[in-house]
Scaffold this motif. Sequence first.
Motif, PDB file in Angstrom:
ATOM      1  N   TYR A  16       0.818  -1.223   0.000  1.00 44.09           N
ATOM      2  CA  TYR A  16       0.000   0.000   0.000  1.00 44.09           C
ATOM      3  C   TYR A  16       0.848   1.268   0.000  1.00 44.09           C
ATOM      4  O   TYR A  16       0.466   2.294  -0.586  1.00 44.09           O
ATOM      5  N   TYR A  19       1.712   2.747  -3.400  1.00 45.71           N
ATOM      6  CA  TYR A  19       0.586   3.505  -3.969  1.00 45.71           C
ATOM      7  C   TYR A  19       0.484   4.873  -3.320  1.00 45.71           C
ATOM      8  O   TYR A  19       0.356   5.909  -3.998  1.00 45.71           O
ATOM      9  N   GLY A  77      -8.920   2.424  -4.213  1.00 49.99           N
ATOM     10  CA  GLY A  77      -8.209   2.022  -5.420  1.00 49.99           C
ATOM     11  C   GLY A  77      -8.529   2.884  -6.621  1.00 49.99           C
ATOM     12  O   GLY A  77      -7.738   2.971  -7.570  1.00 49.99           O
ATOM     13  N   ASN A 157      -2.559   0.616  -7.749  1.00 47.50           N
ATOM     14  CA  ASN A 157      -3.892   0.653  -7.132  1.00 47.50           C
ATOM     15  C   ASN A 157      -4.646  -0.665  -7.235  1.00 47.50           C
ATOM     16  O   ASN A 157      -5.682  -0.852  -6.582  1.00 47.50           O
TER      17      ASN A 157
END
Length: 401
Positions: A16, A19, A77, A157
């Motif tokens: 994560y 991102y 996302g 994502n």
Amino acid sequence: MVFMMSLAGSIIFTTYSIYYVTKLGLSPFQLVLAGTVLEITVLVSEGITGVVADTYSRKLSVIIGMFVLGSAFVLEGCIVWMMHPASMLPAFAWLIMSQMLYGIGWTFVSGADTAWIVDELDEEQTGGLFMRSKIFALTASLLGIVVSVGLSLLAPNMPFLAGGAVYFILGLVLIRYMKETGFIRREREPHTSPIRELGKTWVSGVSVLRHHPLLLLLTVVTLFNGAASEGYDRLWQIHLIDEIGFPEASVSMAVWFGLISAAATILGMLAVRFAGKRMDLLLERKVSATLFILTCIRMGCILLLALAPNFTAAIFAVLLLGVAGSVSDPIYTTWLNSKLPSRNRATVLSMISQSDALGQSAGGPVVGYIGSRFSIRASLLAAGFLLLPVMALFGKVMRKR
């Protein structure tokens, strides 16, 4: 249920930070601020959702939570596709909205899932079940790591979209297969409004906490644990990216984080299996002593990570910290549930979860500000020292028992 939730979490959270940092461009303060919004949402929602689970249905509460969690991560996302000049809101605002949804969904599940399974089984069975479920969770995490790395290499994502889809699927599975036979719904008094009924459940939960000194102490433990974990959870990956650095090799950051998570998961599985065979979770003194030692290890690892001179020392600290957390979670959950009456279990668990959220929402901004004002190393040092009260409290329980 544990397997699929852990699979979704591993898919989402293994990569994560790539991102967040490389695509959304978040600063250390924004990373911690997003976590603070999440925890404030949990703090506000937890009391309501826990009371709903104790008053109406734990199964319903869990299923609602799955669909809200799925919606939160799918929205997160999609943020990268909303980052254009015509967008009504900046990326960080969309992230805050998704974190609020995440917090609401989590509170519907938190407490209700544990209360549900403890009611379905005898309390003597739950200790072994929580240890075994941790093995299932770690196994799912291994699979999720591989999926997360693969999807992140396609697009940063994609893990959020896939993880959200897993929550949706799990919600549908639970509608079909989840049974609720141990829960007895409260008899509603004539002419009593739903709000008043919820209020009575909440007041009875407060009474349980107020008259049980050990539960009050565990609530304080959870408060400081939350304050320490928020800083570490939000900053250890960006610490590796920005301040430690990765060895020069033709391996992407996503693969590195996947390898780190996989190693921590495998070591955690071995440690949980070892602890499950050798620990009697009914011996309170032994349990409190074990939690004291594990807290010392966790504090030492966070401080070592903060002061790590190189990549090897930092990875050693991260892996050992992961092992200590994997072992302490089921032990603490079993010990806590053994002290709770069935009638108020979900409500009291939610109140203790509120303590965790309060610790994270109060400690997170402080730790994040230190990172922005000085350095991420300073933030991690602060997070480590926040575990000192936890060590003192477990030591107090150990001496008394």
